[in-house]
Enzyme design. Structure first.
Site, PDB file in Angstrom:
ATOM      1  N   SER A  85       0.855  -1.297   0.089  1.00  0.00           N
ATOM      2  CA  SER A  85      -0.018  -0.160   0.039  1.00  0.00           C
ATOM      3  C   SER A  85       0.852   1.237   0.033  1.00  0.00           C
ATOM      4  O   SER A  85       1.589   1.411  -0.886  1.00  0.00           O
ATOM      5  CB  SER A  85      -1.008   0.065   1.198  1.00  0.00           C
ATOM      6  N   LYS A 133      -0.315  -4.092  -3.253  1.00  0.00           N
ATOM      7  CA  LYS A 133      -1.810  -3.331  -2.737  1.00  0.00           C
ATOM      8  C   LYS A 133      -1.692  -2.095  -3.073  1.00  0.00           C
ATOM      9  O   LYS A 133      -1.128  -1.161  -2.415  1.00  0.00           O
ATOM     10  CB  LYS A 133      -1.854  -3.416  -1.162  1.00  0.00           C
TER      11      LYS A 133
END
Length: 287
Positions: free
Chosen positions: A199, A224
């Site tokens: 992320s 992600k």
């Protein structure tokens, strides 16, 4: 947050527990210093064989209770009686690499609203100790606040795009690195990543890679790169709707793909941090 005395714990070459007090912590206020060797917690002797989780359990406890620790500092043995307080875990920590006084190791564990300011403090502390080269460790960083990752990128990159955010309902948004005067912008740098780098951490790593600012060393990252909205249903199940996706400055889609390291290194067995060793050797070889 937890009830404790506010110290980081690492191991030296002899596997002894080395303390590093957090700012504004009970430990720092009482006089505990970075580099103190922990040898006792209350009536429990601390040895190189004492597991870290046992040490952590002994030191932490209910806020307002006291704990007595003994440390070795040079030839001295010192005792401190500390009152446990609410401790906010920092998102950034760092130290000088053993045997390499020029190299500072900085680990960003997650991206919170305090990460950029914590990184500034940790970096300056390492510079004051003599660091001129840095290992930026993003391993096991599962992400956090995107704006925090972008702000942090400003301390590593000399401006430029950090990421592109795409949405079906909104125009593409471009995030750029803010201006800063951080020593990390010009210092020799390597970045550590692994399968759990995800992320917002991948956003920072991807921007660094796209600008050829520093090599990525370690393992392929998680992949992600999206924003999801979660809707909980009456039966307890939920619907996850992907609303936005992220791309690196060189237009690589992070979601489901991840980032490949420039230097692939698997983690060693028996507690050997072969990835960190590879990063340190890379900096040494570039001198």
């Amino acid at each position: 947050e937890y009830g404790g005395i506010g110290v980081g714990l690492s191991r030296n070459d002899q596997k002894e527990g080395v303390l590093d007090p957090f700012p504004d912590s009970p430990a720092l206020a009482a006089g505990v210093q970075r580099g103190d060797i922990l040898i006792r917690v209350d009536d429990k002797a601390i040895t190189p064989d004492t597991p870290t989780d046992e040490i952590t359990s002994a030191v932490r406890g209910q806020v307002g209770t006291t704990v007595v620790i003994e440390v070795r500092r040079g030839d001295q043995t010192l005792s401190f009686t500390l009152t446990r307080a609410v401790i906010a875990l920092p998102s950034v920590r760092g130290q000088i690499v053993d045997g390499q006084p020029q190299i500072g190791w900085i680990h960003i564990e997650r991206f919170s609203d305090k990460t950029a300011s914590e990184l500034t403090t940790v970096t300056q502390d390492l510079v004051d100790q003599g660091a001129t080269e840095f290992v930026l460790d993003l391993r096991d960083n599962g992400g956090g606040l995107v704006d925090s990752a972008v702000e942090t990128a400003g301390q590593v990159l000399n401006g430029g795009v950090v990421l592109y955010e795409e949405s079906k309902t909104e125009a593409e948004r471009t995030y750029t690195a803010p201006v800063s005067t951080s020593p990390l912008k010009t210092a020799s740098l390597v970045v550590l990543v692994n399968h759990n780098t995800a992320s917002a951490a991948e956003i920072l790593a991807g921007a660094i890679a796209a600008q050829d600012r520093a090599p990525l060393i370690g393992q392929k990252t998680y992949g992600k790169g999206s924003v999801q909205y979660v809707f909980t249903l009456s039966d307890g199940s939920s619907i996850h709707v992907t609303a936005k996706t992220w791309q690196t400055p060189d237009r690589r889609n992070l979601n489901g793909n991840g980032l490949d390291p420039d230097v692939a290194v698997e983690q060693g067995a028996d507690g050997q941090d072969t990835q960190l060793q590879a990063a340190i050797q890379y900096l040494i070889d570039r001198r």
